[in-house]
Design a protein around this motif. Structure first.
Motif, PDB file in Angstrom:
ATOM      1  N   MET A   1       0.834  -1.205   0.000  1.00 57.21           N
ATOM      2  CA  MET A   1       0.000   0.000   0.000  1.00 57.21           C
ATOM      3  C   MET A   1       0.875   1.263   0.000  1.00 57.21           C
ATOM      4  N   TYR A   2       1.930   1.261   0.837  1.00 57.31           N
ATOM      5  CA  TYR A   2       2.799   2.424   0.924  1.00 57.31           C
ATOM      6  C   TYR A   2       3.458   2.740  -0.412  1.00 57.31           C
ATOM      7  N   GLU A   3       3.831   1.695  -1.128  1.00 59.68           N
ATOM      8  CA  GLU A   3       4.480   1.896  -2.423  1.00 59.68           C
ATOM      9  C   GLU A   3       3.534   2.603  -3.389  1.00 59.68           C
ATOM     10  N   LEU A   4       2.258   2.226  -3.375  1.00 61.16           N
ATOM     11  CA  LEU A   4       1.269   2.856  -4.242  1.00 61.16           C
ATOM     12  C   LEU A   4       1.040   4.315  -3.836  1.00 61.16           C
ATOM     13  N   ILE A   5       1.035   4.573  -2.522  1.00 60.50           N
ATOM     14  CA  ILE A   5       0.874   5.948  -2.041  1.00 60.50           C
ATOM     15  C   ILE A   5       2.035   6.814  -2.528  1.00 60.50           C
ATOM     16  N   ARG A   6       3.251   6.287  -2.413  1.00 57.08           N
ATOM     17  CA  ARG A   6       4.426   7.048  -2.862  1.00 57.08           C
ATOM     18  C   ARG A   6       4.337   7.333  -4.357  1.00 57.08           C
ATOM     19  N   LYS A   7       3.909   6.332  -5.110  1.00 54.52           N
ATOM     20  CA  LYS A   7       3.826   6.498  -6.568  1.00 54.52           C
ATOM     21  C   LYS A   7       2.825   7.592  -6.930  1.00 54.52           C
ATOM     22  N   LYS A   8       1.644   7.556  -6.297  1.00 57.04           N
ATOM     23  CA  LYS A   8       0.615   8.556  -6.592  1.00 57.04           C
ATOM     24  C   LYS A   8       1.047   9.943  -6.123  1.00 57.04           C
TER      25      LYS A   8
ATOM     26  N   LEU B   1       7.528   9.512   7.493  1.00 59.15           N
ATOM     27  CA  LEU B   1       6.217   9.201   8.063  1.00 59.15           C
ATOM     28  C   LEU B   1       5.838   7.744   7.808  1.00 59.15           C
ATOM     29  N   LEU B   2       6.013   7.275   6.573  1.00 62.46           N
ATOM     30  CA  LEU B   2       5.632   5.906   6.230  1.00 62.46           C
ATOM     31  C   LEU B   2       6.470   4.886   7.017  1.00 62.46           C
ATOM     32  N   GLN B   3       7.726   5.225   7.325  1.00 64.54           N
ATOM     33  CA  GLN B   3       8.557   4.335   8.134  1.00 64.54           C
ATOM     34  C   GLN B   3       8.109   4.313   9.593  1.00 64.54           C
ATOM     35  N   LEU B   4       7.548   5.438  10.074  1.00 70.73           N
ATOM     36  CA  LEU B   4       7.167   5.537  11.483  1.00 70.73           C
ATOM     37  C   LEU B   4       5.734   5.069  11.756  1.00 70.73           C
ATOM     38  N   LEU B   5       4.880   5.026  10.730  1.00 72.76           N
ATOM     39  CA  LEU B   5       3.480   4.664  10.942  1.00 72.76           C
ATOM     40  C   LEU B   5       3.302   3.310  11.641  1.00 72.76           C
ATOM     41  N   PRO B   6       4.075   2.263  11.288  1.00 69.56           N
ATOM     42  CA  PRO B   6       3.907   0.990  12.010  1.00 69.56           C
ATOM     43  C   PRO B   6       4.149   1.110  13.511  1.00 69.56           C
ATOM     44  N   ILE B   7       4.965   2.070  13.924  1.00 68.48           N
ATOM     45  CA  ILE B   7       5.186   2.293  15.356  1.00 68.48           C
ATOM     46  C   ILE B   7       4.048   3.125  15.933  1.00 68.48           C
ATOM     47  N   LEU B   8       3.675   4.195  15.242  1.00 65.66           N
ATOM     48  CA  LEU B   8       2.681   5.125  15.766  1.00 65.66           C
ATOM     49  C   LEU B   8       1.293   4.498  15.874  1.00 65.66           C
ATOM     50  N   ARG B   9       1.014   3.480  15.071  1.00 59.71           N
ATOM     51  CA  ARG B   9      -0.312   2.864  15.144  1.00 59.71           C
ATOM     52  C   ARG B   9      -0.432   1.834  16.270  1.00 59.71           C
ATOM     53  N   LEU B  10       0.657   1.532  16.949  1.00 61.19           N
ATOM     54  CA  LEU B  10       0.603   0.570  18.050  1.00 61.19           C
ATOM     55  C   LEU B  10      -0.272   1.106  19.179  1.00 61.19           C
ATOM     56  N   PRO B  11      -1.033   0.235  19.856  1.00 63.47           N
ATOM     57  CA  PRO B  11      -1.964   0.673  20.920  1.00 63.47           C
ATOM     58  C   PRO B  11      -1.263   1.408  22.058  1.00 63.47           C
ATOM     59  N   ASN B  12      -0.016   1.031  22.369  1.00 60.38           N
ATOM     60  CA  ASN B  12       0.683   1.679  23.486  1.00 60.38           C
ATOM     61  C   ASN B  12       1.358   2.984  23.074  1.00 60.38           C
TER      62      ASN B  12
ATOM     63  N   GLU C   1      -8.229  12.960  -3.513  1.00 63.29           N
ATOM     64  CA  GLU C   1      -8.767  12.256  -4.682  1.00 63.29           C
ATOM     65  C   GLU C   1      -7.664  11.464  -5.390  1.00 63.29           C
ATOM     66  N   ILE C   2      -6.503  12.066  -5.556  1.00 68.96           N
ATOM     67  CA  ILE C   2      -5.391  11.396  -6.240  1.00 68.96           C
ATOM     68  C   ILE C   2      -4.946  10.156  -5.466  1.00 68.96           C
ATOM     69  N   LEU C   3      -4.912  10.237  -4.141  1.00 64.33           N
ATOM     70  CA  LEU C   3      -4.464   9.110  -3.324  1.00 64.33           C
ATOM     71  C   LEU C   3      -5.542   8.053  -3.150  1.00 64.33           C
ATOM     72  N   GLY C   4      -6.775   8.375  -3.529  1.00 62.60           N
ATOM     73  CA  GLY C   4      -7.868   7.424  -3.338  1.00 62.60           C
ATOM     74  C   GLY C   4      -8.440   7.445  -1.941  1.00 62.60           C
TER      75      GLY C   4
END
Length: 864
Positions: free
Chosen positions: A1-8, A43-54, A111-114
């Motif tokens: 998903m991240y790769e598609l976001i970067r491309k768009k 941001l995309l590298q940090l999102l997996p950390i930031l989405r953690l419940p703790n 709109e561009i990112l969907g």
């Protein structure tokens, strides 16, 4: 998903022309595209950390809000007012937080990112994130307004965008670290970093070793700089920085991979100079290969072609060694002994190389004793002492003290019938000698504890290069370190240019103190006898001494190129680069090299070849192309040219002549050895040209005729530092210093603009005194060129103009007919385009074409 976001996101930015717009200027320079993509990658590298419940427990909608906010946070910088201001074209200060523009562009990005599911209130949060990402905009009034407008955790999300912008905008790695450590994110993210001293090729592998070791420990790289990398992990995770020993172990593995390839071409030197130029790289398992290469270092008939008087001197010297009482010397005797010495030339070199690898420095005192016993068991008593009396190639002494001993051996001792070894055919004698000496070497190696191998020196290399790792740091007494440096600086001057024991040295390459170094050699360092201001002003000055780390650095460069590099193209991030952009940069450079190899080694059409010096052809090839859209393969293709019809015909004739000569005109014999069935020589030669004949001899002839071979090599492991060593300097014909400097600048600008990197082209002896924030391209250190461009670096806003201008000037050189030595410089030094036009009229009988005016308009952009 991240790769598609970067491309768009990339498509959105490119469509709006952000590659050509400046986002950062002053402290360092980045395009609007680079800066925005860097923040998005972090941001995309940090999102997996930031989405953690703790931690932040981010929901999908909040992640999308952050992504849109980061992409649009600098949207106001695309206005003409801001671009004029940041480029210094306008004195009126321009702000880039434009609320009306923010409100307009947010729905477009969604709109561009969907991200069509984002509600209106989410758009308001995104606007707050964008409008409050600058400190000066975080006024009490704006915050209160945002409170009334905002919904949900808008302030927490706005703070993340604010922090990421500051983090990616900081000048330098340590400043960036400080920014994150003092932000709200520090409660959620654990940070680490590695930092190195930039030395050269070794630095590329040191970076790679550090990055691999950190990733293996569980860290995620988020931002790359030329001197190091910043890593992140969840603050709740129990992970630690890798130990220096771990990084050194990985570094050793990487060096082993490089040196594990065939380096035999480097191992056998000149018979008349240093036959073993790189003893550190000697590997006992490859002895037979080296001996065979030594046999080919000199051709039979080379001595026979010498003048008669010169041959007489050698023959007299030879006879004095074997028959001191000989007085008269007839021509028949001279011719007979000349022929004998002539056909022994390859064997002399084989003996010479064998003597070098049986030295105490490689096999120790015990090994030398074993070698002497084994050698005399084969060649007779006293033969070892005679071998030691030889030095550089001296045919008379070599014949008497080595070859004669070998030729006197009975042939039946080795399975040949009758006579002595000297009566065998030349090829049989060569093979027999190699077999005998290799056997002696193997018996020596089997009896000593540590036979010489590259793994041993690879460990020394890793141990030396790891000292360039600043962080993770080692425990060191700083007081003792400072005292050692002061002592070296105060006592080293008298020892510069002298090789003595118990000396204090300062390395003239890296400026570090050392006491156990290496005497510099032209084999790995240009001008090793050049005086240095580290030495005394007067008195004897021999070869400079350099530290072992700098020596290993030069050796590593040669291992990669298979010869000494002439110049080096250096690529660094333009201040910083995110993880995904960094991976794409590495991939493009690797693709560039793969395609370049096709041209350099003629895998396809050998008439299409690569050159970095043909500035006019490159300029024509690039015309009309968007540099930033070029793939790695396309970049390589634009650096090529094709032989003219006349040259193609000539090369084909030369190839055909040499192949027919080798096979004595017999197509039947050629087909037999090639396992082919070509009915005519014409078809056979066409197949050879198209690289369809898999035969080593034919390949060698083809390479020699078409001058195929390595021109460059890429050292590309991480985006921190990418190096492209060149075997030949970027220079054309009779170029003077100024012309050659402009060609190097042109190539630097081409690569820098195409790859969004800072580029410098330096000589083999130069060190690294830049970090990547200085500009797009380093201006070569030629005073007239630096005066012309008004600085040492070409800035981002001026890069495209100078690239186009140098290219246009190179295309106009035939029309202006300035002297070949300085034609490029002469055109760009003219005060106005009118002066150039007048020159064209004078040299072309008043004839001027439309294309002349087109190129003059381009050049006018940079003329003072």
């Amino acid at each position: 998903m991240y790769e598609l976001i970067r491309k768009k996101a990339s498509q959105f930015m490119l469509k709006r022309g952000w590659k050509e717009l400046v986002a950062k200027s002053g402290a360092y320079q980045q395009s609007l595209f680079e800066h925005t993509m860097c923040e998005l990658d972090v941001l995309l590298q940090l999102l997996p950390i930031l989405r953690l419940p703790n931690h932040y427990d981010l929901k999908l909608e909040e992640e999308q809000i952050l992504i849109v906010s980061v992409i649009g946070h600098d949207i106001g910088k695309e206005t003409k007012e801001f671009q004029d201001y940041i480029k210094g074209l306008s004195q009126e200060k321009a702000l880039h937080i434009i609320t009306g523009l923010t409100k307009k562009v947010v729905p477009e990005i969604c709109e561009i990112l969907g991200f069509s599911d984002l509600q209106h209130y989410s758009h308001q949060i995104i606007e707050n994130c964008i409008n409050l990402h600058m400190s000066r905009n975080r006024t009490d009034a704006n915050l209160i307004f945002s409170i009334f407008q905002g919904i949900g955790r808008w302030k927490a999300l706005a703070d993340i965008v604010y922090t990421l912008d500051n983090f990616c905008s900081a000048r330098g790695m340590l400043a960036a670290l400080s920014t994150l450590e003092q932000s709200n994110l520090s409660m959620h993210i654990k940070l680490a970093y590695h930092q190195v001293v930039v030395r050269g090729v070794s630095t590329v592998f040191l970076h790679k070793a550090a990055v691999d070791s950190f990733i293996k420990q569980g860290w995620s790289p988020i931002l790359f700089f030329s001197e190091g990398t910043i890593y992140a992990a969840s603050s709740a995770s129990q992970i630690y920085e890798p130990a220096r020993e771990t990084i050194e172990g990985r570094l050793f593995q990487l060096i082993e991979e490089v040196t594990g390839k065939d380096v035999s071409r480097l191992m056998v030197g000149s018979p008349v100079a240093n036959i073993l130029p790189k003893p550190d790289l000697f590997d006992y398992k490859e002895t037979e290969i080296y001996l065979r290469i030594a046999a080919g270092k000199i051709k039979r008939s080379s001595f026979a072609r010498k003048k008669y008087g010169d041959r007489v001197k050698v023959v007299k010297s030879y006879l004095k060694l074997i028959k001191p009482d000989v007085k008269e010397l007839s021509q028949e005797t001279v011719d007979r002994l000349s022929e004998r010495i002539d056909i022994a030339q390859p064997e002399m070199v084989i003996f010479k190389f064998f003597k070098a690898i049986m030295g105490e420095n490689l096999i120790g005192r015990e090994g030398v004793s074993i070698a002497a016993a084994e050698y005399e068991r084969m060649f007779g008593e006293g033969s070892w002492r005679k071998l030691q009396s030889t030095s550089t190639l001296m045919p008379a002494r070599d014949m008497a003290h080595t070859v004669d001993y070998f030729w006197k051996l009975p042939a039946d001792r080795f399975g040949y019938s009758g006579g002595n070894v000297g009566e065998l055919a030349d090829e049989k004698r060569d093979s027999l000698l190699i077999s005998i000496l290799n056997g002696i070497a193997e018996r020596v190696y089997s009896k000593i504890e540590t036979p010489p191998s590259r793994s041993t020196v690879n460990k020394k290399m890793a141990a030396a290069f790891i000292e360039d790792l600043i962080r993770p740091s080692k425990q060191e007494d700083l007081k003792l370190l400072v005292e050692k440096q002061l002592k070296a600086y105060s006592q080293s001057k008298p020892f510069a240019g002298k090789e003595t024991k118990k000396a204090e040295y300062i390395c003239p390459v890296c400026n570090l103190p050392f006491d156990d170094g290496v005497k510099a050699s032209a084999d790995f360092l240009s001008n090793p006898q050049t005086h240095t201001n580290r030495g005394v002003s007067h008195g004897k000055f021999d070869y400079v001494m350099i530290c072992r780390t700098c020596y290993f650095e030069r050796i590593l460069r040669q291992l990669l190129l298979q010869e000494k590099s002439s110049e080096m193209i250096v690529l660094l991030p333009r201040m910083n680069i995110g993880y995904q952009a960094g991976q794409l940069l590495v991939e493009r450079v690797q693709k560039f090299y793969e395609q370049a190899c096709i041209f350099m080694f003629g895998s396809g059409d050998p008439d299409r070849q690569m050159s970095l010096s043909l500035t006019h052809l490159i300029a024509r090839n690039v015309s009309g192309r968007e540099l930033y859209q070029l793939s790695g393969e396309e970049i390589a293709g634009l650096l090529t040219y094709r032989h003219s019809d006349e040259t193609r015909k000539k090369l084909r004739r030369d190839l055909e002549k040499r192949i027919k000569h080798f096979y004595e005109g017999s197509l039947e014999q050629a087909n037999l050895e090639w396992a082919t069935e070509f009915p005519t020589w014409d078809e056979a030669i066409s197949a050879v040209i198209n690289n369809l004949v898999d035969e080593p001899v034919v390949t060698e002839i083809r390479d020699e005729v078409y001058r195929l071979g390595p021109q460059l090599k890429t050292v590309c492991q991480t985006p921190n530092l990418i190096l492209i060593p060149l075997t030949q300097p970027i220079i054309l014909g009779k170029d003077g210093d100024a012309n050659a400097a402009l060609r190097r600048l042109f190539v630097s600008l081409f690569i820098g603009l195409a790859l969004d990197a800072t580029v410098a082209i330096i000589s083999n002896n130069d060190g690294f005194d830049f970090e990547g924030w200085e500009g797009v391209a380093l201006v070569p250190p030629v005073a007239s060129i630096r005066k012309m461009v008004n600085g040492n670096w070409i800035s981002l806003e001026n890069a495209r103009r100078w690239f186009r201008a140098i290219g246009a000037a190179s295309i106009l050189t035939p029309s202006t007919a300035y002297p070949e030595r300085s034609n490029l410089f002469a055109i760009l030094s003219e005060p106005t385009p009118g002066h150039i036009l007048r020159r064209i009229e004078e040299k072309n009988n008043g004839q001027v074409s439309n294309y002349h005016f087109e190129y003059l308009d381009i050049i006018e952009e940079v003329l003072h």
